[in-house]
Design an enzyme around this catalytic site. Structure first.
Site, mmCIF file in Angstrom:
data_model
loop_
_atom_site.group_PDB
_atom_site.id
_atom_site.type_symbol
_atom_site.label_atom_id
_atom_site.label_comp_id
_atom_site.label_asym_id
_atom_site.label_seq_id
_atom_site.Cartn_x
_atom_site.Cartn_y
_atom_site.Cartn_z
ATOM 1 N N ASP A 224 0.874 -1.174 0.000
ATOM 2 C CA ASP A 224 0.000 0.000 0.000
ATOM 3 C C ASP A 224 0.908 1.219 0.000
ATOM 4 O O ASP A 224 1.726 1.380 0.914
ATOM 5 C CB ASP A 224 -0.875 0.027 1.260
ATOM 6 C CG ASP A 224 -1.932 -1.079 1.253
ATOM 7 O OD1 ASP A 224 -2.047 -1.787 0.243
ATOM 8 O OD2 ASP A 224 -2.649 -1.223 2.266
ATOM 9 N N ASP A 379 -13.296 -3.880 -1.344
ATOM 10 C CA ASP A 379 -13.027 -3.480 0.044
ATOM 11 C C ASP A 379 -14.310 -3.581 0.868
ATOM 12 O O ASP A 379 -14.946 -2.571 1.178
ATOM 13 C CB ASP A 379 -12.534 -2.022 0.092
ATOM 14 C CG ASP A 379 -11.245 -1.815 -0.690
ATOM 15 O OD1 ASP A 379 -10.312 -2.616 -0.521
ATOM 16 O OD2 ASP A 379 -11.175 -0.852 -1.468
HETATM 17 O O1 1PR Z 1 -10.464 2.841 -5.150
HETATM 18 O O2 1PR Z 1 -9.594 2.268 -7.375
HETATM 19 O O3 1PR Z 1 -8.674 4.205 -6.129
HETATM 20 O O4 1PR Z 1 -8.209 1.881 -5.422
HETATM 21 C C1 1PR Z 1 -7.675 2.121 -4.164
HETATM 22 C C2 1PR Z 1 -7.029 0.861 -3.689
HETATM 23 O O5 1PR Z 1 -6.343 1.159 -2.491
HETATM 24 C C3 1PR Z 1 -8.023 -0.237 -3.422
HETATM 25 O O6 1PR Z 1 -7.541 -1.427 -3.952
HETATM 26 C C4 1PR Z 1 -8.069 -0.319 -1.886
HETATM 27 O O7 1PR Z 1 -8.126 -1.667 -1.471
HETATM 28 C C5 1PR Z 1 -6.734 0.263 -1.489
HETATM 29 N N1 1PR Z 1 -6.819 1.036 -0.232
HETATM 30 C C6 1PR Z 1 -7.412 2.246 -0.086
HETATM 31 N N2 1PR Z 1 -7.255 2.667 1.178
HETATM 32 C C7 1PR Z 1 -6.562 1.733 1.831
HETATM 33 C C8 1PR Z 1 -6.143 1.773 3.233
HETATM 34 O O8 1PR Z 1 -5.574 0.828 3.769
HETATM 35 N N3 1PR Z 1 -6.413 2.872 3.888
HETATM 36 N N4 1PR Z 1 -5.592 -0.406 1.229
HETATM 37 C C9 1PR Z 1 -6.279 0.702 0.940
HETATM 38 C C10 1PR Z 1 -6.132 -1.572 1.175
HETATM 39 C C11 1PR Z 1 -5.819 -3.693 1.689
HETATM 40 C C12 1PR Z 1 -4.957 -4.747 1.266
HETATM 41 C C13 1PR Z 1 -3.963 -5.080 2.323
HETATM 42 C C14 1PR Z 1 -4.482 -6.386 2.817
HETATM 43 C C15 1PR Z 1 -3.505 -7.210 3.516
HETATM 44 N N5 1PR Z 1 -5.195 -2.441 1.593
HETATM 45 O O9 1PR Z 1 -4.475 -4.724 0.010
HETATM 46 O O10 1PR Z 1 -2.731 -5.054 1.767
HETATM 47 O O11 1PR Z 1 -5.614 -6.117 3.650
HETATM 48 O O12 1PR Z 1 -3.127 -6.638 4.713
HETATM 49 P P1 1PR Z 1 -2.633 -7.521 5.917
HETATM 50 O O13 1PR Z 1 -1.948 -8.705 5.349
HETATM 51 O O14 1PR Z 1 -1.657 -6.639 6.658
HETATM 52 O O15 1PR Z 1 -3.834 -7.842 6.740
HETATM 53 P P2 1PR Z 1 -9.315 2.853 -6.032
#
Ligand code: 1PR
Length: 523
Positions: A224, A379
């Site tokens: 991320d 999400d």
């Molecule tokens: O909506 O098309 O602009 O895409 C934004 C992207 O960014 C989406 O794929 C969304 O999942 C991601 N995203 C947005 N905000 C966050 C955040 O964390 N604040 N991250 C975010 C999402 C989720 C996973 C993470 C797993 C594994 N991250 O990809 O890496 O949950 O984590 P873990 O193993 O530590 O539990 P758009």
């Protein structure tokens, strides 16, 4: 000197990087004379058979390509570069292929997820110069929904098993073409390319011939990425999507360095999510493009990028389509793009109107680059209900009861990084996106993200059971046993983790060592 035929689709940067890393120089085809005068031609193809043949025709490349192939000079075709050699493809029945080899390209009709995505083996059928120094047990990266039905067995170099046994590479005199992507297949892929560049007549047969071959479950590292409060691009990690600790954005490292580390540790794929892409337009946020360019120079496994892929009008009134944004990412080294927020809005519109317009980002990118290049990042978060008929959503009976002892829940999709809940559930979203042309689902779970309590098996089974495209399980991995659990209890093709890899709590090598002999993996 290698001549590279780029007709403008897909990621040729990976091929360029792989060849340059081998010390060879490249000339890009700019006119049809470049094809006729080539000494060694590589033709990588990604995407859709019909756009490939159409663009080759528009550029007047079809005739010179055919005469190059008939002259029996060294040629290496990749993926669609293999399909192009045959008479016809079910992907575009009205457009003839080059007809150099007899046979047709068929769509998989099997009881497995399609596209066939991931690392699979090869079963060698005859000796070949390009197989020198291979031991026969290597795995290569595949990503395709169509395969060649080659009429002449003598041209079959290798086969691979996925529901059926299909031709995974051909050899006809000096002509080689593979269904898999050597440029994305780590060390063995680079060895194949090295052998091709070296040339010569010594044909080799690997020591062992593996049959049947098996598709490996993929272990994916997710980064991320966002700018921190100082404006530096960092890899961060949230707890249930909250990436701030004591008010500041967590900084877990630099994106390119971390990606290189994961490649060395054996990650089967790497995903970058530009998590503030929903508010910062990616083409104004050029550091992300630079991250891809730098990473693809030394990381030879597939790269996915997500965040901010949507139509956009900048402050000067210039309109960018989602396709243009995706194109920029592909040109910079991405193999797949992932769409989050925009997918939810598109699905909502489709449910309301029932119309496939062909205009949505999912449809347009999938049409040009092929469905395998379009991942949908979901999400969702749990919403508990007393009874299944309380909401008009896909409700599951859960073993993890709600705060008021509720035994049912649905998974509400969110947009803008979890900030806004929408009136659509994850199962419906996945189904609609498959219909619109998506090739894979990246299934996150806000409740589980960063908790290290294991994947949400109930969510994963609900979504996996609703689609026939591959699903990547994400969120909640805390130990090696969680990976085994998700592969044993669900049919997912891949499992993704972030926090435990970034903090070196559980290295990728440890996950793979634990899974070895229990689950088919690439080791
Ligand atoms: O909506 O098309 O602009 O895409 C934004 C992207 O960014 C989406 O794929 C969304 O999942 C991601 N995203 C947005 N905000 C966050 C955040 O964390 N604040 N991250 C975010 C999402 C989720 C996973 C993470 C797993 C594994 N991250 O990809 O890496 O949950 O984590 P873990 O193993 O530590 O539990 P758009």
């Amino acid at each position: 000197m290698i001549t590279l035929l780029d007709y403008g689709a897909g990621n040729v940067r990976s091929v360029v990087n792989a060849i340059e890393k081998l010390g060879e120089s490249i000339k890009m085809v700019e006119t049809h004379d470049d094809i006729l005068s080539a000494e060694k031609l590589i033709f990588p193809g990604v995407g859709n058979f019909s756009s490939m043949i159409r663009i080759l025709g528009q550029k007047n490349y079809l005739k010179p390509l055919k005469s190059y192939l008939e002259s029996n000079r060294p040629f290496f075709g990749i993926c669609l570069g293999l399909h192009a050699l045959f008479d016809q493809s079910e992907e575009a029945p009205d457009l003839p292929g080059l007809g150099i080899l007899k046979g047709v390209v068929k769509k998989f009709n099997i009881d497995r997820s399609v596209p066939h995505i991931g690392w699979n083996g090869i079963c060698v059928k005859q000796p070949s110069q390009i197989l020198s120094h291979l031991n026969g047990n290597e795995k290569f990266y595949f990503v395709h929904s169509y395969y060649v039905d080659c009429k002449d067995d003598v041209n079959v170099l290798t086969t691979t098993h996925y529901g059926i046994e299909f031709v995974s590479s051909i050899q006809h005199q000096n002509l080689i073409a593979t269904q898999f992507h050597p440029e994305k297949s780590g060390a063995p892929g680079r060895l194949l390319l090295k052998n091709f560049i070296k040339g010569g007549n010594d044909k080799a047969m690997p020591l062992s011939v593996s049959t049947p071959t098996h598709l490996s479950k993929r272990i994916i590292a997710c980064l991320d990425v966002r700018a921190n409060d100082n404006g530096d691009l960092v890899v961060t990690k949230g707890d249930q999507y909250d990436v701030r600790e004591n008010g500041t954005v967590r900084n877990l490292g630099r994106p390119v360095e971390l990606a290189k580390r994961y490649y060395k540790e054996g990650a089967d794929e790497i995903t970058f999510l530009n998590i503030t892409g929903f508010r910062d337009f990616p083409l104004e946020d050029m550091p992300m493009i630079e991250v891809l360019k730098q990473t693809s120079k030394s990381v030879f496994v597939p790269l996915t990028i997500g965040g901010g892929i949507r139509d956009y009008t900048d402050k000067n009134g210039r309109h960018y389509s989602a396709l243009e944004v995706a194109e920029e990412y592909f040109r910079s080294g991405a193999d797949k793009i992932s769409i989050g927020s925009d997918a939810v809005l598109i699905a909502e519109k489709y449910i309301k109107t029932g119309n496939l317009t062909g205009e949505s980002s999912i449809e347009r990118i999938s049409e040009v680059y092929g469905c395998q290049a379009v991942v949908i990042s979901i999400d969702p978060r749990r919403v508990y209900v007393d009874a299944p008929d309380k909401v008009n959503h896909h409700v599951i009976e859960t073993t993890i009861y709600g705060p008021n002892n509720e035994k049912f829940c649905w998974y509400q999709c969110t947009i803008k990084g979890g900030r806004e809940g929408r009136d659509i559930d994850a199962v419906t979203l996945a189904r609609v996106c498959e219909k619109l042309g998506a090739g894979e689902i990246l299934l996150n779970c806000i409740d589980k993200d960063g908790t290290k309590s294991g994947f949400d098996i109930e969510l994963i089974n609900a979504v996996k059971g609703a689609v026939s495209i591959p699903v990547i399980a994400s969120s909640g991995a805390g130990c090696v046993e969680h990976f085994l659990e998700v592969f044993e209890k669900t049919g997912v093709e891949a499992a993704l983790a972030a926090g435990i890899f970034h903090r070196r709590e559980v290295p990728i090598t440890e996950v793979k060592t634990f899974l070895k002999d229990k689950v088919e993996i690439r080791f």
